[in-house]
Design a protein around this motif. Structure first.
Motif, PDB file in Angstrom:
ATOM      1  N   LYS A 164     -24.304  59.126  65.196  1.00  0.00           N
ATOM      2  CA  LYS A 164     -23.159  59.925  64.744  1.00  0.00           C
ATOM      3  C   LYS A 164     -22.226  59.075  63.895  1.00  0.00           C
ATOM      4  CE  LYS A 164     -23.604  63.145  68.567  1.00  0.00           C
ATOM      5  NZ  LYS A 164     -23.051  63.701  69.812  1.00  0.00           N
ATOM      6  N   ALA A 166     -26.646  67.611  57.608  1.00  0.00           N
ATOM      7  CA  ALA A 166     -27.153  66.883  58.776  1.00  0.00           C
ATOM      8  C   ALA A 166     -28.659  67.000  58.945  1.00  0.00           C
ATOM      9  CB  ALA A 166     -26.443  67.363  60.038  1.00  0.00           C
ATOM     10  N   TYR A 218     -15.819  66.626  59.012  1.00  0.00           N
ATOM     11  CA  TYR A 218     -16.939  67.363  59.600  1.00  0.00           C
ATOM     12  C   TYR A 218     -16.683  68.829  59.343  1.00  0.00           C
ATOM     13  CZ  TYR A 218     -19.646  69.377  63.490  1.00  0.00           C
ATOM     14  OH  TYR A 218     -20.503  70.116  64.251  1.00  0.00           O
ATOM     15  N   GLN A 269     -15.130  69.094  68.143  1.00  0.00           N
ATOM     16  CA  GLN A 269     -15.570  68.015  67.280  1.00  0.00           C
ATOM     17  C   GLN A 269     -14.407  67.073  66.999  1.00  0.00           C
ATOM     18  OE1 GLN A 269     -15.922  71.276  66.349  1.00  0.00           O
ATOM     19  NE2 GLN A 269     -18.053  71.547  66.901  1.00  0.00           N
ATOM     20  N   LYS A 315     -27.698  59.860  62.102  1.00  0.00           N
ATOM     21  CA  LYS A 315     -27.416  61.046  62.912  1.00  0.00           C
ATOM     22  C   LYS A 315     -27.387  60.735  64.402  1.00  0.00           C
ATOM     23  CE  LYS A 315     -28.614  65.927  63.340  1.00  0.00           C
ATOM     24  NZ  LYS A 315     -29.516  67.018  62.887  1.00  0.00           N
ATOM     25  N   THR A 322     -17.094  57.728  62.240  1.00  0.00           N
ATOM     26  CA  THR A 322     -17.938  58.226  63.319  1.00  0.00           C
ATOM     27  C   THR A 322     -17.421  59.598  63.732  1.00  0.00           C
ATOM     28  OG1 THR A 322     -16.612  57.129  65.019  1.00  0.00           O
ATOM     29  CG2 THR A 322     -18.534  55.941  64.175  1.00  0.00           C
ATOM     30  N   TYR A 323     -18.288  60.376  64.328  1.00  0.00           N
ATOM     31  CA  TYR A 323     -17.902  61.730  64.708  1.00  0.00           C
ATOM     32  C   TYR A 323     -18.583  62.088  66.015  1.00  0.00           C
ATOM     33  CZ  TYR A 323     -22.466  62.774  62.738  1.00  0.00           C
ATOM     34  OH  TYR A 323     -23.811  62.772  62.476  1.00  0.00           O
ATOM     35  N   ASP A 324     -18.101  63.116  66.612  1.00  0.00           N
ATOM     36  CA  ASP A 324     -18.663  63.569  67.864  1.00  0.00           C
ATOM     37  C   ASP A 324     -18.870  65.074  67.777  1.00  0.00           C
ATOM     38  OD1 ASP A 324     -17.602  63.789  71.325  1.00  0.00           O
ATOM     39  OD2 ASP A 324     -19.585  63.560  70.466  1.00  0.00           O
ATOM     40  N   THR A 325     -20.076  65.508  68.081  1.00  0.00           N
ATOM     41  CA  THR A 325     -20.372  66.921  68.064  1.00  0.00           C
ATOM     42  C   THR A 325     -21.564  67.189  68.956  1.00  0.00           C
ATOM     43  OG1 THR A 325     -20.896  68.822  66.654  1.00  0.00           O
ATOM     44  CG2 THR A 325     -21.903  66.724  66.056  1.00  0.00           C
TER      45      THR A 325
END
Lengths: 116, 112
Positions: free
Chosen positions: B73, B53, B94, B2, B70, B24-27
């Motif tokens: 993200k 989430a 996160y 992540q 969602k 922003t995030y990445d998962t």
């Protein structure tokens, strides 16, 4: 109720010396975390204790870092020997229950380490 | 792995106005938690707001609210009626199983 306390607040040492940082979590908290922020970059995870057991130490940079949590209470993070790149702010956090992924983490004020 | 990205190293806002901090995030996970923490100068980090989430409704805490997208993200923080005491470093985070993954932080200045 006392919050998370960390000692020392600031430590200045020479390269090659040893430093031990201490964290006292909130009483009764099972989870204890160590994080580090280097040179104004993002805060990075170091390791996680559940009571006295290391749950995850995947963030520990190398074997110069040793963390312990005596009897599931306070924790120490020892750096030996310290290198220049170890300089930064070391944060400790605790949370009440093991496995509570959504729970709030309570942070200490951090220990600033400067290695010269 | 992540990752969390805060693209605004610094932001400023006039007292009583509104400001939005981006994250922003990445998962690859579908169920997780997102947080905003603030760290005032020489003080410890404290939780501002939390979002689960699986909940579509955006979380709100008094003057603080999030815009959680969602699919995109994205997890931005809106501070309404900014006060001088809101000045701090804000971290988006996160939550993974054993701890938090943080962004780089956004330094918020509130101008009187």
């Amino acid at each position: 109720e006392a919050g998370v306390t960390q000692f020392p607040s600031h430590s200045v040492i020479e390269k090659g010396q040893t430093v031990t940082l201490r964290c006292d979590p909130i009483s009764g908290h099972d989870n204890l975390y160590w994080y580090r922020r280097v040179m104004g970059k993002e805060i990075k995870f170091l390791l996680h204790f559940v009571k006295e057991s290391k749950q995850d130490e995947s963030g520990m940079p190398n074997n110069r870092f040793l963390a312990e949590r005596t009897g599931g209470t306070y924790s120490t993070l020892k750096v030996q020997p310290a290198e220049l790149e170890d300089s930064g702010v070391y944060f400790c956090a605790s949370s009440p229950r093991a496995g509570d992924v959504g729970g709030e983490l309570f942070f200490g004020e951090g220990s600033r380490l400067t290695v010269l | 792995a992540q990752t969390v990205t805060q693209s605004q190293p610094e932001m400023s806002v006039q007292e009583a106005e509104t400001v939005t901090l981006s994250c922003t995030y990445d998962t690859s996970e579908s169920d997780y938690y997102l947080f905003w923490y603030k760290q005032p100068p020489s003080r410890q980090m404290i939780l501002v707001i939390r979002q689960e989430a699986y909940k579509q409704q955006n979380a709100t805490e008094n003057r603080f609210s999030v815009n959680f997208q969602k699919a995109a993200k994205s997890f931005s923080l809106k501070i309404s009626d900014s006060q001088l005491g809101d000045a701090a470093m804000y971290f988006c985070a996160y939550r993974r199983k054993t701890g938090l993954t943080f962004g780089e932080g956004t330094q918020l200045t509130v101008n009187p």
